[in-house]
Enzyme design. Structure first.
Site, PDB file in Angstrom:
ATOM      1  CB  CYS A 107      10.913   7.857  16.617  1.00  0.00           C
ATOM      2  SG  CYS A 107      11.932   6.811  17.630  1.00  0.00           S
ATOM      3  CB  CYS A 108      12.287   6.643  11.923  1.00  0.00           C
ATOM      4  SG  CYS A 108      12.876   5.797  10.463  1.00  0.00           S
ATOM      5  N   PRO A 109      12.004   3.414  12.896  1.00  0.00           N
ATOM      6  CG  PRO A 109      12.590   1.192  12.316  1.00  0.00           C
ATOM      7  CD  PRO A 109      12.864   2.293  13.336  1.00  0.00           C
ATOM      8  CD  GLU A 110       7.283  -0.080  15.778  1.00  0.00           C
ATOM      9  OE1 GLU A 110       6.358  -0.900  15.671  1.00  0.00           O
ATOM     10  OE2 GLU A 110       8.487  -0.429  15.793  1.00  0.00           O
ATOM     11  CG  ASP A 136       9.107   9.720  12.994  1.00  0.00           C
ATOM     12  OD1 ASP A 136       9.904  10.604  13.351  1.00  0.00           O
ATOM     13  OD2 ASP A 136       9.425   8.767  12.269  1.00  0.00           O
TER      14      ASP A 136
END
Length: 79
Positions: free
Chosen positions: A16-19, A43
């Site tokens: 999920c964010c920010p990955e 995501d």
């Protein structure tokens, strides 16, 4: 389109964010101008993040494809 065939694919499914954005940035830095990155993400936030990142960095978002809850982004590295 043949020229849109990805030169590199990065699968960030399950993150999920920010990955997804971090991995896209890391991958595109290693690519040559004009090459295409395919980013795969599950995501939901990437639907806003990836287009905004392309606009901010000057990379071209060629298209987005949705397969169920999976998103595929095709991004051409800027010259």
């Amino acid at each position: 389109m043949a020229q849109d065939k990805p030169h590199r694919t990065v699968d960030t499914s399950g993150t999920c964010c920010p990955e997804p954005l971090k991995q896209a940035h890391r991958a595109i830095k290693t690519m040559q101008p004009g090459e295409v990155l395919e980013l795969i993400s599950t995501d939901f936030g990437s639907r806003m993040d990836i287009p905004a990142w392309c606009k901010r960095t000057g990379h071209e978002l060629l298209r987005t494809e949705e397969e169920g809850k999976t998103f595929h982004y095709y991004v051409r590295k800027r010259d």
